[in-house]
Design an enzyme around this catalytic site. Structure first.
Site, mmCIF file in Angstrom:
data_model
loop_
_atom_site.group_PDB
_atom_site.id
_atom_site.type_symbol
_atom_site.label_atom_id
_atom_site.label_comp_id
_atom_site.label_asym_id
_atom_site.label_seq_id
_atom_site.Cartn_x
_atom_site.Cartn_y
_atom_site.Cartn_z
ATOM 1 N N GLY A 46 0.837 -1.200 0.000
ATOM 2 C CA GLY A 46 0.000 0.000 0.000
ATOM 3 C C GLY A 46 0.867 1.244 0.000
ATOM 4 O O GLY A 46 2.003 1.215 0.498
ATOM 5 N N GLN A 51 2.699 9.916 1.506
ATOM 6 C CA GLN A 51 4.010 9.268 1.494
ATOM 7 C C GLN A 51 4.854 9.675 0.290
ATOM 8 O O GLN A 51 6.054 9.411 0.250
ATOM 9 C CB GLN A 51 3.842 7.744 1.502
ATOM 10 C CG GLN A 51 3.235 7.224 2.796
ATOM 11 C CD GLN A 51 3.146 5.726 2.773
ATOM 12 O OE1 GLN A 51 2.205 5.150 2.245
ATOM 13 N NE2 GLN A 51 4.152 5.068 3.343
ATOM 14 N N CYS A 93 5.792 -0.101 7.117
ATOM 15 C CA CYS A 93 5.366 1.086 6.382
ATOM 16 C C CYS A 93 6.544 1.575 5.553
ATOM 17 O O CYS A 93 7.667 1.630 6.060
ATOM 18 C CB CYS A 93 4.920 2.167 7.371
ATOM 19 S SG CYS A 93 4.435 3.709 6.582
ATOM 20 N N LEU A 94 6.292 1.901 4.297
ATOM 21 C CA LEU A 94 7.382 2.343 3.427
ATOM 22 C C LEU A 94 8.021 3.649 3.913
ATOM 23 O O LEU A 94 9.151 3.952 3.535
ATOM 24 C CB LEU A 94 6.894 2.504 1.979
ATOM 25 C CG LEU A 94 6.488 1.195 1.280
ATOM 26 C CD1 LEU A 94 5.927 1.484 -0.106
ATOM 27 C CD2 LEU A 94 7.660 0.228 1.192
ATOM 28 N N HIS A 135 -4.579 1.122 7.530
ATOM 29 C CA HIS A 135 -3.257 1.768 7.562
ATOM 30 C C HIS A 135 -3.201 2.936 6.560
ATOM 31 O O HIS A 135 -2.753 4.031 6.897
ATOM 32 C CB HIS A 135 -2.186 0.711 7.241
ATOM 33 C CG HIS A 135 -0.769 1.214 7.220
ATOM 34 N ND1 HIS A 135 0.197 0.770 8.088
ATOM 35 C CD2 HIS A 135 -0.162 2.113 6.414
ATOM 36 C CE1 HIS A 135 1.343 1.397 7.833
ATOM 37 N NE2 HIS A 135 1.158 2.212 6.811
ATOM 38 N N GLU A 136 -3.696 2.698 5.346
ATOM 39 C CA GLU A 136 -3.602 3.734 4.296
ATOM 40 C C GLU A 136 -4.590 4.880 4.546
ATOM 41 O O GLU A 136 -4.268 6.040 4.281
ATOM 42 C CB GLU A 136 -3.828 3.112 2.915
ATOM 43 C CG GLU A 136 -2.841 2.011 2.530
ATOM 44 C CD GLU A 136 -1.376 2.390 2.705
ATOM 45 O OE1 GLU A 136 -1.038 3.585 2.569
ATOM 46 O OE2 GLU A 136 -0.570 1.496 3.007
ATOM 47 N N HIS A 139 -3.057 7.176 6.899
ATOM 48 C CA HIS A 139 -2.131 8.117 6.244
ATOM 49 C C HIS A 139 -2.892 9.336 5.717
ATOM 50 O O HIS A 139 -2.421 10.467 5.834
ATOM 51 C CB HIS A 139 -1.408 7.450 5.065
ATOM 52 C CG HIS A 139 -0.169 6.695 5.452
ATOM 53 N ND1 HIS A 139 0.868 7.265 6.149
ATOM 54 C CD2 HIS A 139 0.208 5.411 5.209
ATOM 55 C CE1 HIS A 139 1.825 6.359 6.329
ATOM 56 N NE2 HIS A 139 1.443 5.227 5.773
HETATM 57 ZN ZN LIG Z 1 2.417 3.440 5.734
#
Ligand SMILES: [Zn+2]
Length: 171
Positions: A46, A51, A93-94, A135-136, A139
């Protein structure tokens, strides 16, 4: 298509509520294509607009890692409208490379939003799909997974981030 730069915590954009998307134009479609490419390249399931340094309510996801076209989904203006149950599992998480922690999430989540053309979209998912949309969507609300950790795990993760920053492995 182009690869986008993924920003790391504590970039302010990650801690800011994203603005609703109003224009469903070619620019949006190109952005979504770039976000998918960036997510696959980084090996994530994701990726949300904050991000890639854009304060917008928009994310892409693919819990199959590119194996199943049906799971390649972009959600614009996402909003969680129903949750139930509980799961506890490892999450990454990226924007937090190298940080993985057990995070409690709902087992099932229904997300409502729009597709890249502005058509209404609703997704009802469990397990990894639910974890991913929660999670997304976080964000898009300026919430990072650090905020979802228990106090002890959050302190541990913050210490690890400081160490990585010191050794130049975080930028
Ligand atoms: Zn993330």
């Amino acid at each position: 298509m182009a690869l986008l730069e993924i920003v790391k915590y504590p970039a302010p954009v990650l801690l800011t509520v994203g603005k609703p998307v109003e224009n469903f134009d070619d620019e949006l479609k190109n952005l979504v294509a770039d976000m998918f490419e960036t997510m696959y390249e980084a090996g994530g399931v994701g990726l949300a607009a904050p991000q890639v340094n854009l304060s917008k309510r928009l994310f892409v996801m693919d819990c199959s890692g590119g194996e199943d076209e049906a799971q390649k989904i972009a959600v614009v203006n996402s909003e969680i409208i129903y949750v139930e149950g509980e799961q506890n599992g490892d999450e990454g998480c990226l924007s937090f490379p190298g940080i993985y922690q057990k995070i409690k999430r709902n087992l099932r989540a229904i997300v409502r939003g729009q597709d890249v053309s502005g058509n209404p979209l609703e997704l009802d998912g469990t397990e990894l799909t639910a974890r991913c949309v929660l999670h997304e969507t976080d964000h898009c609300d300026g919430i990072v997974f650090l905020d979802r950790m228990t106090v002890l795990k959050r302190e541990f993760a913050k210490r690890k981030i400081k160490q990585l920053q010191k050794t130049g492995k975080w930028e």
